[in-house]
Design an enzyme around this catalytic site. Structure first.
Site, PDB file in Angstrom:
ATOM      1  N   THR A 108      -4.485   5.158 -11.841  1.00 53.53           N
ATOM      2  CA  THR A 108      -6.157   5.245 -11.885  1.00 53.53           C
ATOM      3  C   THR A 108      -5.759   6.353 -12.765  1.00 53.53           C
ATOM      4  O   THR A 108      -5.746   7.735 -12.997  1.00 53.53           O
ATOM      5  CB  THR A 108      -6.668   5.442 -10.737  1.00 53.53           C
ATOM      6  OG1 THR A 108      -6.279   6.111  -9.757  1.00 53.53           O
ATOM      7  CG2 THR A 108      -6.428   4.092 -10.101  1.00 53.53           C
TER       8      THR A 108
ATOM      9  N   ASN B 240     -12.375   4.592  -6.988  1.00 49.36           N
ATOM     10  CA  ASN B 240     -11.857   4.136  -5.422  1.00 49.36           C
ATOM     11  C   ASN B 240     -11.460   6.040  -4.869  1.00 49.36           C
ATOM     12  O   ASN B 240     -10.659   6.490  -5.466  1.00 49.36           O
ATOM     13  CB  ASN B 240     -11.232   2.983  -5.112  1.00 49.36           C
ATOM     14  CG  ASN B 240      -9.876   3.847  -5.567  1.00 49.36           C
ATOM     15  OD1 ASN B 240      -9.241   4.403  -4.602  1.00 49.36           O
ATOM     16  ND2 ASN B 240      -8.601   3.704  -6.087  1.00 49.36           N
TER      17      ASN B 240
ATOM     18  N   ILE C  45      -9.944   6.677  -2.467  1.00 47.93           N
ATOM     19  CA  ILE C  45      -9.231   6.018   0.010  1.00 47.93           C
ATOM     20  C   ILE C  45      -8.341   7.760   0.609  1.00 47.93           C
ATOM     21  O   ILE C  45      -8.142   7.576   1.592  1.00 47.93           O
ATOM     22  CB  ILE C  45      -8.170   5.011  -0.974  1.00 47.93           C
ATOM     23  CG1 ILE C  45      -9.080   3.815  -1.334  1.00 47.93           C
ATOM     24  CG2 ILE C  45      -7.659   4.292   0.511  1.00 47.93           C
ATOM     25  CD1 ILE C  45     -10.117   3.145  -0.965  1.00 47.93           C
ATOM     26  N   GLY C  46      -7.704   7.784  -0.780  1.00 49.57           N
ATOM     27  CA  GLY C  46      -6.985   9.071   0.017  1.00 49.57           C
ATOM     28  C   GLY C  46      -5.525   8.427   0.687  1.00 49.57           C
ATOM     29  O   GLY C  46      -5.904   9.418   2.067  1.00 49.57           O
TER      30      GLY C  46
ATOM     31  N   CYS D 112      -0.237  11.626  -6.788  1.00 52.28           N
ATOM     32  CA  CYS D 112      -0.063  12.319  -5.640  1.00 52.28           C
ATOM     33  C   CYS D 112      -0.079  14.150  -6.143  1.00 52.28           C
ATOM     34  O   CYS D 112       0.565  14.746  -7.389  1.00 52.28           O
ATOM     35  CB  CYS D 112       1.016  12.231  -4.970  1.00 52.28           C
ATOM     36  SG  CYS D 112       0.789  10.707  -4.193  1.00 52.28           S
TER      37      CYS D 112
ATOM     38  N   LYS E 258       1.347  -1.716  -0.191  1.00 48.75           N
ATOM     39  CA  LYS E 258       0.137  -0.596   0.099  1.00 48.75           C
ATOM     40  C   LYS E 258       0.945   1.137   0.088  1.00 48.75           C
ATOM     41  O   LYS E 258       1.655   1.822   0.684  1.00 48.75           O
ATOM     42  CB  LYS E 258      -1.274   0.181   1.031  1.00 48.75           C
ATOM     43  CG  LYS E 258      -2.052   0.905   1.620  1.00 48.75           C
ATOM     44  CD  LYS E 258      -2.630   1.143   0.381  1.00 48.75           C
ATOM     45  CE  LYS E 258      -3.081   2.869   0.928  1.00 48.75           C
ATOM     46  NZ  LYS E 258      -4.266   2.799  -1.066  1.00 48.75           N
TER      47      LYS E 258
ATOM     48  N   GLY F  42      -3.070  -1.939 -15.564  1.00 44.86           N
ATOM     49  CA  GLY F  42      -4.322  -1.075 -15.647  1.00 44.86           C
ATOM     50  C   GLY F  42      -5.383  -2.732 -15.569  1.00 44.86           C
ATOM     51  O   GLY F  42      -5.647  -2.889 -17.659  1.00 44.86           O
TER      52      GLY F  42
ATOM     53  N   GLY G  68      -9.302  -1.431 -12.902  1.00 44.86           N
ATOM     54  CA  GLY G  68     -10.450  -2.747 -13.686  1.00 44.86           C
ATOM     55  C   GLY G  68     -10.225  -2.255 -14.807  1.00 44.86           C
ATOM     56  O   GLY G  68      -9.721  -1.914 -16.193  1.00 44.86           O
TER      57      GLY G  68
HETATM   58  C1  LIG Z   1      -8.281   0.739  -3.983  1.00 44.76           C
HETATM   59  C2  LIG Z   1      -6.809   0.822  -4.447  1.00 44.76           C
HETATM   60  C3  LIG Z   1      -6.347   1.347  -3.544  1.00 44.76           C
HETATM   61  C4  LIG Z   1      -4.731   1.574  -4.694  1.00 44.76           C
HETATM   62  N1  LIG Z   1      -4.081   2.426  -4.032  1.00 44.76           N
HETATM   63  C5  LIG Z   1      -2.619   2.569  -4.944  1.00 44.76           C
HETATM   64  C6  LIG Z   1      -2.127   3.634  -3.794  1.00 44.76           C
HETATM   65  O1  LIG Z   1      -1.697   3.256  -2.437  1.00 44.76           O
HETATM   66  N2  LIG Z   1      -0.785   3.923  -4.725  1.00 44.76           N
HETATM   67  C7  LIG Z   1      -0.347   3.231  -5.894  1.00 44.76           C
HETATM   68  O2  LIG Z   1       0.142   3.376  -5.967  1.00 44.76           O
HETATM   69  N3  LIG Z   1      -1.819   3.109  -6.928  1.00 44.76           N
HETATM   70  C8  LIG Z   1      -2.320   2.159  -5.832  1.00 44.76           C
HETATM   71  N4  LIG Z   1      -3.686   1.981  -6.577  1.00 44.76           N
HETATM   72  C9  LIG Z   1      -3.866   2.248  -8.208  1.00 44.76           C
HETATM   73  C10 LIG Z   1      -2.939   0.848  -8.574  1.00 44.76           C
HETATM   74  O3  LIG Z   1      -1.963   0.537  -7.886  1.00 44.76           O
HETATM   75  C11 LIG Z   1      -3.954   0.333  -9.986  1.00 44.76           C
HETATM   76  O4  LIG Z   1      -2.287   1.356 -10.722  1.00 44.76           O
HETATM   77  C12 LIG Z   1      -4.551   0.275 -10.555  1.00 44.76           C
HETATM   78  O5  LIG Z   1      -6.179   0.542  -9.915  1.00 44.76           O
HETATM   79  C13 LIG Z   1      -5.250  -0.157 -11.682  1.00 44.76           C
HETATM   80  O6  LIG Z   1      -4.346  -1.178 -11.853  1.00 44.76           O
HETATM   81  P1  LIG Z   1      -5.835  -1.993 -12.200  1.00 44.76           P
HETATM   82  O7  LIG Z   1      -7.001  -1.896 -12.965  1.00 44.76           O
HETATM   83  O8  LIG Z   1      -5.273  -3.863 -12.248  1.00 44.76           O
HETATM   84  O9  LIG Z   1      -6.630  -1.926 -10.435  1.00 44.76           O
HETATM   85  C14 LIG Z   1      -4.719   1.763  -6.062  1.00 44.76           C
HETATM   86  C15 LIG Z   1      -5.583   1.282  -6.681  1.00 44.76           C
HETATM   87  C16 LIG Z   1      -7.226   0.744  -6.117  1.00 44.76           C
HETATM   88  C17 LIG Z   1      -8.393   0.390  -7.161  1.00 44.76           C
END
Ligand SMILES: Cc1cc2nc3c(=O)[nH]c(=O)nc-3n(C[C@H](O)[C@H](O)[C@H](O)COP(=O)(O)O)c2cc1C
Length: 308
Positions: free
Chosen positions: A198, A74, A76-77, A135, A50, A248, A222
């Site tokens: 994202t 999301n 989450i912050g 960020c 995380k 992604g 997603g």
């Molecule tokens: C709930 C959630 C929390 C995430 N937290 C972080 C994070 O703390 N740091 C980060 O670099 N990316 C974070 N991401 C982004 C993911 O690591 C990833 O780059 C993004 O979700 C795209 O991949 P996916 O479609 O397989 O989820 C988060 C994504 C989700 C859904």
């Protein structure tokens, strides 16, 4: 036996060798240490934990998750335990693991990133950093550090100076020219590039006439993200001479192989782990089966196959 190993930091003195190309995406797999994981996490190539900040963070207002067509929003912050607790409580567990753990770091200023990197340097159990440049830069009006090549390079340079660890820089899709950002980050000393984070988005509850997320906007992940991510990996793979980690919308091994053929040396599984906690392992097993079926002995033969 097929050879699935990947060197993610070939230019780094210590390197970052993975037994296979499947990693977890930051924020979707906790610290890898939770007993909620339904398989042996050490079968994966690496764990990315995380996003970690200097101080612990409680995160944004609820609701923080909203499902959309083919995707998840999301906000989450960056809820997390903070760097001190990570070093004290998580790193000692990772130190006994046979797979590398990469710590994802997040800051509000360039100085935050430097302090995080130096606090994580030399800690047993930490094999690399992933610098999240999605960020908001608080000193520059809140634009993402990764939105332009100059601020992306500034963060990369300062982390490079503060760490002796292999450094992945994770790009944001919220920029007008991802290849230029990738080039700037490569020149500033990144060992590898992960992409994408994202995509900015929102959803509205029409009955309440309010945004569905407490934070109003959030990040889309997603399956809906996959074509954008795949295109960006393809672009960046053509622009820089560094290992690329694709991320992604990877749900299946088929998705992962597309990213590898676009030029990714490794991949990260994120949102797919929510409906299917075994998703990273399923992806790994599927890649292995595909290679056996196609008579491919070495994963490297597939990297960038769609570019040739
Ligand atoms: C709930 C959630 C929390 C995430 N937290 C972080 C994070 O703390 N740091 C980060 O670099 N990316 C974070 N991401 C982004 C993911 O690591 C990833 O780059 C993004 O979700 C795209 O991949 P996916 O479609 O397989 O989820 C988060 C994504 C989700 C859904």
């Amino acid at each position: 036996m097929v050879n699935l190993s990947v060197q993610l930091a070939p230019k780094h003195p210590r390197g970052l060798l993975l037994a296979n190309p499947v990693m977890t995406a930051s924020g979707t797999f906790g610290y890898g240490t939770e007993d909620t994981h339904t398989f042996d996490v050490q079968r994966l190539g690496a764990i990315v934990c995380k996003g970690t900040t200097l101080e612990p963070k409680e995160g944004n207002r609820q609701p923080r998750l909203a499902e959309t067509a083919g995707g998840l929003l999301n906000s989450i912050g960056l809820e997390n335990i903070g760097v001190k607790a990570l070093v004290k409580e998580k790193a000692p567990i990772w130190a006994s693991w046979r797979i590398p753990v990469i710590v994802n770091i997040a800051g509000e200023t360039v100085d935050d990133y430097a302090r995080l990197a130096s606090q994580l340097d030399g800690v047993a159990g930490i094999s690399g950093l992933e610098v999240n440049i999605s960020c908001p830069n608080m000193k520059a009006g809140g634009a993402e550090f990764g939105a332009n090549p100059d601020s992306a390079a500034e963060v990369t340079t300062i982390v490079r100076k503060a760490t002796s660890l292999p450094m992945l820089v994770k790009l944001t899709p919220n920029t007008s020219d991802i290849a230029k950002v990738a080039l700037a980050v490569a020149e500033a000393g990144a060992d590898a590039i992960s992409l994408i984070n994202t995509l900015k988005g929102m959803a509205i509850d029409i009955a309440r006439r309010r945004p569905r997320l407490g934070n109003i906007t959030g990040g889309l992940s997603g399956p809906a993200l996959k074509p954008v991510a795949l295109y960006m990996v393809y672009e960046v793979a053509g622009a820089v001479d560094l290992p690329i980690i694709g991320c992604g919308g990877i749900i299946t091994a088929h998705d992962a192989i597309e990213f590898i053929m676009a030029g990714a040396s490794a991949i990260q599984v994120g949102t797919a782990s929510f409906p299917n906690p075994r998703a990273p392992l399923d992806v790994l097993e599927g890649i292995e089966q595909f290679m056996k079926k196609e008579g491919i002995n070495n994963l490297a033969e597939l990297v960038g196959a769609a570019r040739r």
